[in-house]
Design a protein around this motif. Structure first.
Motif, short mmCIF file in Angstrom:
data_model
loop_
_atom_site.label_atom_id
_atom_site.label_comp_id
_atom_site.label_asym_id
_atom_site.label_seq_id
_atom_site.Cartn_x
_atom_site.Cartn_y
_atom_site.Cartn_z
N UNK A 66 21.46 39.25 43.15
CA UNK A 66 22.59 39.47 44.14
C UNK A 66 23.68 38.45 44.37
N UNK A 67 23.62 37.66 43.18
CA UNK A 67 24.98 36.70 42.97
C UNK A 67 26.02 37.43 42.55
N UNK A 68 27.28 37.00 43.18
CA UNK A 68 28.51 37.84 42.83
C UNK A 68 29.50 36.75 42.27
N UNK A 69 30.10 37.33 41.24
CA UNK A 69 31.45 36.62 40.47
C UNK A 69 32.63 37.70 40.57
N UNK A 70 33.55 37.02 41.07
CA UNK A 70 35.05 37.71 41.06
C UNK A 70 35.59 37.66 39.34
N UNK A 71 35.90 38.71 38.72
CA UNK A 71 36.01 38.95 37.58
C UNK A 71 37.74 38.77 37.55
N UNK A 72 38.09 37.77 36.69
CA UNK A 72 39.66 37.35 36.59
C UNK A 72 39.91 37.28 35.25
N UNK A 73 41.47 37.35 35.21
CA UNK A 73 41.99 37.06 33.77
C UNK A 73 42.30 38.36 33.01
N UNK A 74 43.15 38.57 32.04
CA UNK A 74 43.40 39.64 31.43
C UNK A 74 42.38 40.52 30.81
N UNK A 75 41.47 39.94 30.42
CA UNK A 75 40.25 40.61 29.75
C UNK A 75 39.47 41.16 30.69
N UNK A 76 39.63 40.89 32.13
CA UNK A 76 38.86 41.42 33.22
C UNK A 76 39.50 43.01 33.42
N UNK A 77 40.61 43.17 33.03
CA UNK A 77 41.31 44.47 33.55
C UNK A 77 40.60 45.76 32.85
N UNK A 78 39.93 45.79 31.68
CA UNK A 78 39.38 46.88 31.37
C UNK A 78 38.06 47.33 32.13
N UNK A 79 37.54 46.25 32.82
CA UNK A 79 36.19 46.32 33.60
C UNK A 79 36.28 47.21 34.70
N UNK A 80 37.64 47.51 35.01
CA UNK A 80 38.00 48.56 36.17
C UNK A 80 37.30 49.76 36.01
N UNK A 81 37.26 50.15 34.65
CA UNK A 81 36.94 51.34 34.30
C UNK A 81 35.33 51.39 34.12
N UNK A 82 34.53 50.48 34.06
CA UNK A 82 33.40 50.39 34.15
C UNK A 82 32.47 50.06 35.41
N UNK A 99 32.46 30.45 49.83
CA UNK A 99 31.74 30.89 51.12
C UNK A 99 31.32 32.19 50.90
N UNK A 100 30.90 32.85 51.83
CA UNK A 100 30.54 34.52 52.03
C UNK A 100 31.75 35.06 52.03
N UNK A 101 31.99 35.94 51.02
CA UNK A 101 33.44 37.06 50.79
C UNK A 101 34.26 36.18 49.74
N UNK A 102 33.87 34.90 49.43
CA UNK A 102 34.79 34.30 48.28
C UNK A 102 33.97 33.81 47.24
N UNK A 103 33.56 34.61 46.28
CA UNK A 103 32.63 34.61 45.28
C UNK A 103 33.46 33.64 44.17
N UNK A 104 32.46 32.87 43.39
CA UNK A 104 33.14 32.17 42.18
C UNK A 104 33.90 33.18 41.35
N UNK A 105 34.80 32.57 40.78
CA UNK A 105 35.76 33.10 39.94
C UNK A 105 35.33 32.84 38.24
N UNK A 106 34.98 34.28 37.77
CA UNK A 106 34.52 34.01 36.29
C UNK A 106 35.83 34.53 35.48
N UNK A 107 36.35 33.76 34.60
CA UNK A 107 37.59 34.12 33.71
C UNK A 107 36.79 34.89 32.68
N UNK A 108 37.10 36.04 32.56
CA UNK A 108 36.39 37.17 31.30
C UNK A 108 36.81 36.61 30.19
N UNK A 109 36.20 36.51 29.26
CA UNK A 109 36.70 36.21 27.62
C UNK A 109 36.16 37.35 26.83
N UNK A 110 34.97 38.03 27.28
CA UNK A 110 34.56 39.34 26.43
C UNK A 110 33.58 39.99 27.50
N UNK A 111 33.29 41.18 26.99
CA UNK A 111 32.14 41.89 27.91
C UNK A 111 31.50 42.88 26.85
#
Length: 118
Positions: A66-82, A99-111
Protein backbone atom coordinates in the motif's frame (compact mmCIF):
# COMPACT_ATOMS: atom_id res chain seq x y z
CA UNK A 1 48.51 60.90 13.42
CA UNK A 2 46.80 57.50 13.40
CA UNK A 3 46.48 55.58 10.14
CA UNK A 4 43.50 53.37 10.96
CA UNK A 5 39.85 53.32 10.10
CA UNK A 6 37.69 54.73 12.85
CA UNK A 7 34.14 55.84 13.46
CA UNK A 8 31.80 55.71 10.47
CA UNK A 9 34.49 54.24 8.22
CA UNK A 10 34.92 51.26 10.52
CA UNK A 11 31.18 50.64 10.60
CA UNK A 12 30.97 50.76 6.79
CA UNK A 13 33.93 48.40 6.42
CA UNK A 14 32.37 45.96 8.89
CA UNK A 15 29.00 46.12 7.12
CA UNK A 16 30.65 45.50 3.73
CA UNK A 17 32.48 42.49 5.15
CA UNK A 18 29.27 41.02 6.56
CA UNK A 19 27.47 41.51 3.23
CA UNK A 20 30.27 39.80 1.33
CA UNK A 21 30.25 36.87 3.74
CA UNK A 22 26.46 36.49 3.42
CA UNK A 23 26.64 36.70 -0.37
CA UNK A 24 29.34 34.03 -0.39
CA UNK A 25 27.18 31.70 1.75
CA UNK A 26 24.11 32.35 -0.44
CA UNK A 27 26.03 31.41 -3.59
CA UNK A 28 27.03 28.07 -2.09
CA UNK A 29 23.50 27.14 -1.07
CA UNK A 30 21.70 28.53 -4.14
CA UNK A 31 21.55 25.15 -5.90
CA UNK A 32 19.87 22.61 -3.59
CA UNK A 33 21.22 19.11 -3.88
CA UNK A 34 18.96 16.40 -5.20
CA UNK A 35 18.13 13.71 -2.64
CA UNK A 36 20.49 10.73 -2.68
CA UNK A 37 17.61 8.54 -3.90
CA UNK A 38 17.35 10.66 -7.06
CA UNK A 39 20.68 9.21 -8.18
CA UNK A 40 19.61 5.56 -7.89
CA UNK A 41 17.36 3.67 -10.27
CA UNK A 42 14.51 1.86 -8.49
CA UNK A 43 11.90 -0.65 -9.64
CA UNK A 44 8.38 -0.52 -8.23
CA UNK A 45 5.65 -3.06 -8.98
CA UNK A 46 2.01 -2.34 -8.31
CA UNK A 47 -1.36 -1.31 -9.67
CA UNK A 48 -1.58 1.94 -11.66
CA UNK A 49 -4.47 4.18 -10.56
CA UNK A 50 -5.59 7.77 -10.98
CA UNK A 51 -6.32 9.48 -7.67
CA UNK A 52 -7.40 12.90 -6.45
CA UNK A 53 -10.17 15.18 -7.62
CA UNK A 54 -10.39 17.34 -10.69
CA UNK A 55 -8.34 19.42 -11.42
CA UNK A 56 -5.76 17.74 -9.15
CA UNK A 57 -5.84 14.18 -10.48
CA UNK A 58 -2.49 12.40 -10.37
CA UNK A 59 -1.35 9.01 -11.62
CA UNK A 60 0.11 6.74 -8.94
CA UNK A 61 1.37 3.22 -8.59
CA UNK A 62 0.17 1.43 -5.45
CA UNK A 63 2.34 -1.44 -4.22
CA UNK A 64 1.18 -4.58 -2.42
CA UNK A 65 2.34 -2.92 0.82
CA UNK A 66 0.00 0.00 0.00
CA UNK A 67 2.90 2.41 -0.69
CA UNK A 68 2.09 5.04 -3.30
CA UNK A 69 4.37 6.78 -5.79
CA UNK A 70 3.21 9.57 -8.10
CA UNK A 71 4.34 8.75 -11.64
CA UNK A 72 5.91 11.80 -13.33
CA UNK A 73 7.90 12.63 -16.44
CA UNK A 74 7.31 12.13 -20.15
CA UNK A 75 7.63 8.36 -19.88
CA UNK A 76 4.72 8.30 -17.40
CA UNK A 77 2.19 9.50 -20.01
CA UNK A 78 1.53 6.05 -21.58
CA UNK A 79 0.70 4.67 -18.13
CA UNK A 80 -2.61 6.58 -18.10
CA UNK A 81 -3.83 3.88 -20.53
CA UNK A 82 -2.76 1.10 -18.13
CA UNK A 83 -4.94 2.06 -15.16
CA UNK A 84 -5.97 -0.87 -12.96
CA UNK A 85 -3.16 -3.00 -14.43
CA UNK A 86 -0.16 -4.51 -12.62
CA UNK A 87 2.97 -2.80 -13.89
CA UNK A 88 6.65 -2.70 -12.97
CA UNK A 89 8.02 0.81 -13.32
CA UNK A 90 11.73 1.71 -13.33
CA UNK A 91 12.82 5.24 -12.57
CA UNK A 92 14.26 7.62 -10.00
CA UNK A 93 12.72 9.12 -6.87
CA UNK A 94 12.86 12.86 -7.58
CA UNK A 95 10.95 14.01 -4.49
CA UNK A 96 10.30 12.29 -1.18
CA UNK A 97 6.76 11.91 0.16
CA UNK A 98 5.53 15.05 1.91
CA UNK A 99 2.82 13.33 3.93
CA UNK A 100 -0.64 11.86 3.38
CA UNK A 101 -1.97 12.81 -0.05
CA UNK A 102 1.49 13.83 -1.27
CA UNK A 103 3.28 10.62 -2.30
CA UNK A 104 6.92 10.43 -3.35
CA UNK A 105 7.41 11.31 -7.01
CA UNK A 106 8.89 8.63 -9.25
CA UNK A 107 10.22 9.91 -12.57
CA UNK A 108 9.49 7.05 -14.96
CA UNK A 109 12.29 5.75 -17.17
CA UNK A 110 10.56 2.57 -18.40
CA UNK A 111 7.71 0.19 -17.60
CA UNK A 112 6.54 -3.34 -18.32
CA UNK A 113 3.30 -5.14 -17.60
CA UNK A 114 3.77 -7.41 -14.61
CA UNK A 115 3.06 -11.16 -14.93
CA UNK A 116 -0.68 -11.46 -14.40
CA UNK A 117 -3.19 -8.70 -13.69
CA UNK A 118 -4.88 -10.88 -11.03
Amino acid sequence: MRHGVTGAGAVLALAAGVLLACASDADQSAAPEAPAEAQEMVAVTGRVVATGSDPFVILVIVTGANEQYELVGEQADPLWDLQQRQVTVRGRIVQQALGPGFPAQLEVDSHVLAGRDG
